[in-house]
Structures are given as structure tokens and as C-alpha cells.
Design a protein around this motif. Structure first.
Motif, PDB file in Angstrom:
ATOM      1  N   GLY A 191      -1.844 -21.172  19.332  1.00  0.00           N
ATOM      2  CA  GLY A 191      -2.251 -21.027  20.735  1.00  0.00           C
ATOM      3  C   GLY A 191      -1.531 -21.946  21.694  1.00  0.00           C
ATOM      4  N   LEU A 192      -0.249 -22.189  21.461  1.00  0.00           N
ATOM      5  CA  LEU A 192       0.510 -23.024  22.397  1.00  0.00           C
ATOM      6  C   LEU A 192       0.591 -22.347  23.755  1.00  0.00           C
ATOM      7  N   GLU A 193       0.433 -23.128  24.803  1.00  0.00           N
ATOM      8  CA  GLU A 193       0.559 -22.609  26.159  1.00  0.00           C
ATOM      9  C   GLU A 193       1.563 -23.446  26.940  1.00  0.00           C
ATOM     10  N   ALA A 194       2.360 -22.756  27.759  1.00  0.00           N
ATOM     11  CA  ALA A 194       3.312 -23.450  28.624  1.00  0.00           C
ATOM     12  C   ALA A 194       2.537 -24.179  29.735  1.00  0.00           C
ATOM     13  N   PRO A 195       3.080 -25.270  30.266  1.00  0.00           N
ATOM     14  CA  PRO A 195       4.401 -25.809  29.929  1.00  0.00           C
ATOM     15  C   PRO A 195       4.389 -26.635  28.630  1.00  0.00           C
ATOM     16  N   VAL A 196       5.521 -26.591  27.928  1.00  0.00           N
ATOM     17  CA  VAL A 196       5.714 -27.391  26.711  1.00  0.00           C
ATOM     18  C   VAL A 196       6.917 -28.295  26.950  1.00  0.00           C
ATOM     19  N   ALA A 197       6.702 -29.596  26.881  1.00  0.00           N
ATOM     20  CA  ALA A 197       7.803 -30.537  27.115  1.00  0.00           C
ATOM     21  C   ALA A 197       8.671 -30.662  25.869  1.00  0.00           C
ATOM     22  N   LYS A 198       9.957 -30.877  26.085  1.00  0.00           N
ATOM     23  CA  LYS A 198      10.847 -31.141  24.952  1.00  0.00           C
ATOM     24  C   LYS A 198      10.408 -32.441  24.269  1.00  0.00           C
ATOM     25  N   GLY A 199      10.239 -32.393  22.962  1.00  0.00           N
ATOM     26  CA  GLY A 199       9.782 -33.566  22.211  1.00  0.00           C
ATOM     27  C   GLY A 199       8.285 -33.615  22.000  1.00  0.00           C
ATOM     28  N   ALA A 200       7.535 -32.678  22.606  1.00  0.00           N
ATOM     29  CA  ALA A 200       6.085 -32.646  22.405  1.00  0.00           C
ATOM     30  C   ALA A 200       5.776 -32.256  20.960  1.00  0.00           C
ATOM     31  N   VAL A 201       4.753 -32.901  20.387  1.00  0.00           N
ATOM     32  CA  VAL A 201       4.376 -32.593  19.006  1.00  0.00           C
ATOM     33  C   VAL A 201       3.677 -31.244  18.968  1.00  0.00           C
ATOM     34  N   ILE A 202       4.226 -30.337  18.162  1.00  0.00           N
ATOM     35  CA  ILE A 202       3.666 -28.976  18.086  1.00  0.00           C
ATOM     36  C   ILE A 202       3.332 -28.582  16.648  1.00  0.00           C
ATOM     37  N   GLY A 203       3.317 -29.550  15.752  1.00  0.00           N
ATOM     38  CA  GLY A 203       2.975 -29.259  14.362  1.00  0.00           C
ATOM     39  C   GLY A 203       3.354 -30.409  13.465  1.00  0.00           C
ATOM     40  N   LYS A 204       3.336 -30.145  12.170  1.00  0.00           N
ATOM     41  CA  LYS A 204       3.739 -31.175  11.199  1.00  0.00           C
ATOM     42  C   LYS A 204       4.268 -30.517   9.942  1.00  0.00           C
ATOM     43  N   VAL A 205       5.035 -31.292   9.186  1.00  0.00           N
ATOM     44  CA  VAL A 205       5.536 -30.842   7.890  1.00  0.00           C
ATOM     45  C   VAL A 205       4.985 -31.784   6.827  1.00  0.00           C
TER      46      VAL A 205
END
Length: 420
Positions: A367-381
């Protein structure tokens, strides 16, 4: 009857006299010169007593590789410096008396004050009567003269290399007004670092029922010292320091026998036993060991060598994902772009058992919503080896996604409602 005197008799008498009579030089020696001999005698007695009360080997409770050693101590731990991952441990979270390992927190606070500018290396520290060592062999001292002044950088060396109780007390009073006041700083820092089984009462490690720490906490503290105080960490590898005409050697025996070892601290009291925190770097891997409450100085050194040997022999570095790799493209709602590339924000290396394949699992935020900044954490491995987790790293947006305009956003709402 005349007897013939052998020319060897005078020599034999001289040797016998030398054995039976006290050495006159020892009587003429100053109190300062006599201290090492007294210290050696006390140490040998302690060794003899401790050897009798050696603990049984303590097997590993957790280990990420096979054949972890069993060590005769109350607690021990091996940590990978880069990740903070505990590779093997036993009794890692029991709160035990840390003796002079306490001084790692004392030196860490001084180093952070130097880095922030609160202290300067040339600042003068006054030695109060409370801080002053009276010259007995009952405690480790820098031998700062009463009412004298010493620079902060000399005090720091005295804490790290000579394990000076006087140096620790003097800087505590200088920074916080009293030992109790400084202990509050120590506990605040312990809380910030996440030391959950630690409570400090004084800056020295002298016995107090409430003064405790654990093997895991001390490894975390050692990691912080190496990471946060790079300009001062070389002090922990110095083998000797001379102050007030008295030269004392670093008590960390591994500094003299293993060139890969560059710290950190020894400790000993009757209650705490013999303790040692060590750090060693070989090639691209740095390991931290903690030994708490073993029976002799030799034992703490041998057990640290054993842990380091097993660690470097059983583990290797692995790079599960390359820094520039795109590992997923999660959907972005209400953006000028429909998706965004996910990847690592920084290079990621793990310490894993030798020869084992590393598997990775990607988890992306729904459910990601804009705006999304470059470098923002959006998950993990998450990385696993042989079914066990060995580390994880954040995944970040590799590009910025701007929020769409009003008309486009309305259309996107409609498409979302009808499931497209």
C-alpha cells in the motif's frame, strides 16, 4: 691434621649466603620499585588459589556454526563486529560483576566528550584525595600524585592501558562532580546503547552488589567503542604507558602474542574472577570476544584465543545482494509513476558459516502511496543460512516518486475502486 682447602669452597659459601640471606638491594629499593615484586607474589598466590577453583567447561547455548568450544567461565560470547550478530555464546545475559571491564564505559564517555568538544585533550584534571591511590598493591593505579593535575589524554591512557582506578575517579569527578554523578552518565549511556542487563555504580568496577553487566552488553559496548571512537581506538592496542616515572604494561596478554588483536580491556576482582574483552581483525572480518569470570589471567587469554580461532575458522564474509541490484518494484498508489525500484541503501556484508549458501527473502511494504522520497525505507531483506537467520537489511526507494495531479489522482481512485 692439616686439611687442604678447595678453591671452590669460597664460591659455594657465597652462593649459599646469597640463597639464605635477603637480597640487600631489595631493602634499599624504593616503595615504588618494590611494588612489582609484591604484585607478582600476590598474583602467584591468586593463581594458585584460582587453579583449584577452576569452573567446569560451559558449552555454547547458541552457535551459528558447528563445534563451538566449551569454555570454563561463567559466561562467554563471540560477536561479529560488522553486523552485531552473536555467533556463539553461553550465559550471555546473566548480570555479573564486570570488574575493570567497567572502565570501557568510562573511557567511552570520555572519548565521546572529546569528539563533541565538551573535553579537550589538553584540559587539566585535578586529583582529589578520593581519587588518589595510596600506593598499595590492592588495586590498579596510574599513580597520579595527590592534588596534581594531568591532561585528559593522559588520563584516558591511564584508564585504558594501566586500568587506573585513580584516573577513572579523577575524570568522573571532573566531568560530573562525583563518582555517583558520573555513574548516572554511565547508566544513561548504557540505556541509549541498549544494554539491558547493566547497572553501573562507579567508574572503576570496584565491587558493589548493584554493579553488574552481561557478556552481551559488554560486547555491544565494545562495538560502540570501535565504531564511534575511531580516532581514540588505537589507544586500546598500546602495550605500555609511562606516567609519573612509572611504566606499566597493558594486561591484555593477546596484544603481545597475536598481531590481529587491537583491544580492548581486562578486569579482575575476587568476586568477578578474571575477565577479558578482546577484538581482533583478520582480513575483512573483525570479531569481538567476551570472557567473564574465569580462574586465571592465562585462562582468560587462552579462552579468548580459542574463541577467535574457532570464529575465524568457522565463518566467512558473504555479500547476499549487490549494492546496485534492484530486488523488487513495489506498486505505488497516486504517483506519477506506478512503481518504484527497491534496493539496498548501502553495501551489505554478512558473516556466515563457511561453505553454507545464503538465501534471501524480500519483504516490501504494501500500500505505498506517493510521494515517495528517494532513499525512503520501503521494505527489508532477510538472509538465512541453513535455515537460521543471519541478518537483515533495509530496502530503500532507488528513485523519487512524485504525487500525481488532481485529475490523474481522481482517475487512479476510480481504477482502484474497480480493481484495476
Amino acid at each position: 691434621m692439616n686439611t687442604k682447602t678447595s678453591p671452590l669452597l669460597p664460591i659455594l659459601f657465597a652462593i649459599a649466603a646469597g640463597i639464605l640471606m635477603p637480597n640487600s638491594a631489595s631493602f634499599a629499593a624504593s616503595p615504588k620499585a618494590a611494588k612489582p615484586a609484591a604484585h607478582k607474589k600476590a598474583t602467584s598466590n591468586k593463581k594458585a588459589t584460582a587453579a583449584v577453583s577452576a569452573l567446569p567447561p560451559l558449552a555454547a547455548e547458541t552457535a551459528l556454526a558447528a563445534d563451538a568450544p566449551a569454555l570454563p567461565a561463567k559466561a562467554w560470547l563471540l560477536m561479529d563486529y560488522d553486523s552485531g550478530q552473536v555467533l556463539a555464546s553461553a550465559n550471555a545475559d546473566e548480570a555479573l560483576p564486570p570488574a575493570s571491564l567497567t572502565k570501557m564505559m568510562t573511557s567511552y564517555i570520555v572519548e565521546q566528550a572529546l569528539r563533541s568538544g565538551k573535553l579537550k585533550p589538553t584540559d587539566l584534571v585535578t586529583v582529589s584525595e578520593n581519587a588518589w591511590c595510596r600506593g598499595t598493591s590492592a588495586e590498579s593505579c596510574m599513580y597520579l600524585p595527590l592534588n596534581s593535575q594531568a591532561t585528559v589524554i593522559d588520563i584516558l591512557r591511564g584508564i585504558i592501558i594501566q586500568s587506573g582506578n585513580d584516573a577513572s575517579k579523577a575524570i568522573a569527578e571532573h566531568m560530573a562532580g562525583s563518582e555517583a554523578g558520573f555513574a548516572k552518565l554511565m547508566n544513561a549511556e548504557a540505556q541509549r546503547l541498549g544494554l539491558t542487563h547493566t547497572n553501573f555504580v562507579n567508574p572503576t568496577g570496584l565491587p558493589d552488589p548493584a554493579h553488574k553487566s552481561s557478556a552481551r552488553d559488554l560486547a555491544i559496548l565494545a562495538r560502540a567503542i570501535i565504531k564511534d571512537g575511531a580516532e581514540y581506538y588505537p589507544l586500546y592496542a598500546e602495550r605500555e604507558f609511562k606516567y609519573n616515572g612509572i611504566k606499566q604494561g597493558n594486561r591484555n596478554a593477546l596484544l603481545y602474542t597475536d598481531p590481529s588483536v587491537d583491544g580492548l580491556k581486562t578486569g579482575h576482582t575476587a568476586e568477578a574472577g578474571y575477565c577479558l574483552v578482546t577484538s581482533s581483525k583478520r582480513n575483512d572480518m573483525r570479531l569481538i570476544t567476551v570472557i567473564l569470570n574465569t580462574h586465571s589471567p592465562q585462562a582468560r587469554a587462552d579462552q579468548s584465543r580459542t574463541l577467535l580461532g574457532w570464529g575465524f575458522g568457522s565463518f566467512e564474509k558473504a555479500t547476499p545482494i549487490q549494492p546496485n541490484a534492484v530486488v523488487g518494484t513495489p506498486k505505488v498508489n497516486f504517483g506519477k509513476a506506478d512503481t518504484v525500484a527497491a534496493g539496498l541503501g548501502a553495501p551489505w556484508m554478512l558473516t556466515v558459516p563457511r561453505g553454507q549458501q545464503v538465501q534471501t527473502t524480500i519483504e516490501l511494504k504494501p500500500g505505498l502511496e506517493a510521494p515517495v522520497a528517494k532513499g525512503a525505507v520501503i521494505g527489508k531483506v532477510i538472509a538465512t543460512a541453513n535455515g537460521k537467520p543471519v541478518g537483515e537489511a533495509p530496502l530503500v526507494a532507488q528513485a523519487e516518486v512524485e504525487r500525481s495531479g488532481l485529475l490523474l489522482r481522481g482517475w487512479q481512485h476510480v481504477m482502484k475502486l474497480i480493481g484495476k
